[in-house]
Design an enzyme around this catalytic site. Structure first.
Site, short mmCIF file in Angstrom:
data_model
loop_
_atom_site.label_atom_id
_atom_site.label_comp_id
_atom_site.label_asym_id
_atom_site.label_seq_id
_atom_site.Cartn_x
_atom_site.Cartn_y
_atom_site.Cartn_z
N GLN A 254 -29.23 -10.36 -65.52
CA GLN A 254 -30.77 -10.19 -65.74
C GLN A 254 -30.87 -10.48 -67.11
OE1 GLN A 254 -33.17 -7.92 -63.42
NE2 GLN A 254 -34.78 -8.63 -65.09
N LYS B 95 -32.42 -24.38 -56.19
CA LYS B 95 -32.34 -23.12 -55.66
C LYS B 95 -33.39 -22.14 -55.78
CE LYS B 95 -29.36 -19.63 -57.51
NZ LYS B 95 -27.91 -19.04 -57.73
N ARG C 222 -34.17 -18.19 -55.60
CA ARG C 222 -33.81 -16.77 -55.09
C ARG C 222 -35.04 -16.03 -54.52
NH1 ARG C 222 -29.78 -13.96 -55.28
NH2 ARG C 222 -28.54 -15.35 -56.39
N SER D 100 -20.88 -14.22 -55.88
CA SER D 100 -20.96 -12.72 -55.97
C SER D 100 -21.16 -12.57 -54.44
CB SER D 100 -22.30 -12.45 -56.60
OG SER D 100 -22.51 -10.96 -56.40
N THR D 101 -22.41 -12.50 -53.73
CA THR D 101 -22.40 -12.49 -52.26
C THR D 101 -21.97 -13.60 -51.59
OG1 THR D 101 -24.69 -13.38 -52.04
CG2 THR D 101 -24.56 -11.14 -52.53
N GLY D 102 -21.70 -14.78 -52.23
CA GLY D 102 -21.44 -16.02 -51.76
C GLY D 102 -22.38 -16.91 -51.06
N THR E 164 -25.22 -18.47 -52.16
CA THR E 164 -25.38 -19.47 -53.14
C THR E 164 -24.38 -20.58 -52.49
OG1 THR E 164 -26.36 -18.23 -54.76
CG2 THR E 164 -25.60 -20.62 -55.10
C1 R5P Z 1 -27.06 -17.31 -60.51
O1 R5P Z 1 -27.70 -18.09 -61.05
C2 R5P Z 1 -25.55 -17.85 -60.72
O2 R5P Z 1 -25.52 -19.07 -61.11
C3 R5P Z 1 -24.91 -17.89 -59.42
O3 R5P Z 1 -25.37 -18.97 -58.58
C4 R5P Z 1 -25.08 -16.57 -58.67
O4 R5P Z 1 -24.82 -15.52 -59.14
C5 R5P Z 1 -24.45 -16.54 -57.33
O5 R5P Z 1 -24.62 -15.31 -56.65
P1 R5P Z 1 -24.40 -15.17 -54.92
O6 R5P Z 1 -23.22 -15.65 -54.88
O7 R5P Z 1 -24.67 -13.67 -54.76
O8 R5P Z 1 -25.41 -16.08 -54.28
#
Ligand code: R5P
Length: 299
Positions: A99, A196, A198, A226-228, A230
């Site tokens: 953030q 992308k 969000r 993170s959660t994968g 993306t």
């Molecule tokens: C976000 O802008 C970052 O570059 C990553 O794409 C993001 O943190 C990935 O998060 P998650 O695996 O939860 O989709």
């Protein structure tokens, strides 16, 4: 003598750092913080100072970012009290960095708060790795923070792959396009990005690819998994567009919840991260980058 203290999140780097110092013919003490938990789960820490007061601190603030952050603050203030001079920290994974702006009125800009708090506890200079910076980050330019890139580790890794002329490098959003461009540049490939949106903390929508990927092998590169979601959404879109094999890479592999399980089932050719955060796919070691910076800092 160079004295380096590893906080709890960086214990896995111990043997790699010792090896890198040995290879560089540099004498360094690498040791660990003493950490215990009280019954109410508060932390007790002690910095062993028998060999001298460390002026390098290494920490990775995942998992349990809140605990690791408190541990870091306790360690830094203690070092300051003990008289540590020119304290240099390596945060291989800096928690709360995502953030970096206020989107809705009233939101905490956690990146800024965390950095200010760390520097108030006595840091002279901090190194971070592919930290989430979108555009000009005011906080990064205000403090003595160096954002190190892991792109060369990925470039060396992918260089050994055959038929690289068939490859394209894709970032799953415009924010990571810079990393993708640098990797593509190192490998003499074309880079592109997907768009992308969000939807919330866990969900994203991936649409449009800026380059033609049909019948290509694709390396996807991002700063964090993170959660994968993306990566999974990007993989789905790439498959729809008729790509050959997909290679997934990211600097920090957090793999929260069932991210790893889903990625393993996603029919991808390869998954690779660095060891800024310990995970089973952390095949690339950042210790050589840390040791190089420590040597530069000493000279
Ligand atoms: C976000 O802008 C970052 O570059 C990553 O794409 C993001 O943190 C990935 O998060 P998650 O695996 O939860 O989709």
């Amino acid at each position: 003598m160079i004295n380096i203290i590893l906080l709890s999140g960086a214990q896995h780097l111990h043997k790699y750092l010792e090896t890198e110092f040995y290879k560089s013919n540099i004498d360094a003490n690498v040791y660990s913080v003493e950490l215990k938990f009280f019954p109410d789960s508060e932390q007790y820490i002690r910095i062993p100072i028998e060999k001298g007061i460390p002026n390098y601190v290494i920490q990775s603030m995942f998992d349990n970012p809140d605990k690791k952050f408190v541990e870091t603050i306790l360690a830094l203030y203690t070092l300051k009290d003990l008289g540590a001079k020119n304290l240099v920290c390596f945060f291989t994974y800096l928690a709360y960095a995502r953030q970096d702006r206020r989107i809705k009125e009233g939101e905490a800009i956690s990146q800024s708060i965390i950095v200010k708090t760390l520097f108030n506890s006595g840091i002279e200079k901090a190194f971070v790795f592919d930290v989430h910076i979108r555009g000009e980050s005011e906080i990064i330019s205000k403090f003595n923070i160096i954002n190190l890139s892991c792109v060369n580790l990925f470039a060396d890794y992918f260089r050994s792959f055959k038929n690289r002329e068939d490859f394209v490098v894709i970032s799953p959003d415009e924010g990571s396009f810079d990393i993708a461009k640098r990797l593509a540049n190192e490998l003499n490939l074309i880079a592109g990005y997907t768009k992308k949106k969000r939807l919330d903390g866990s969900h994203v929508k991936i649409s449009d690819i800026s380059v033609d990927v049909k019948s290509k092998n694709v390396i996807i590169i991002d700063d964090i998994i993170s959660t994968g979601n993306t990566m999974l959404e990007t993989i789905d879109l790439l498959k729809e567009r008729g790509v050959k094999d997909i290679y997934v890479s990211a600097t920090h592999g957090l793999f929260v919840n069932d991210a790893l399980k889903k990625l393993k089932e996603a029919n991808i050719k390869d998954l690779v991260t660095t060891n800024t955060v310990l995970n089973e796919f952390a095949k690339l070691d950042v210790s050589k980058i840390i040791v190089k910076e420590i040597i530069n800092n000493e000279n």
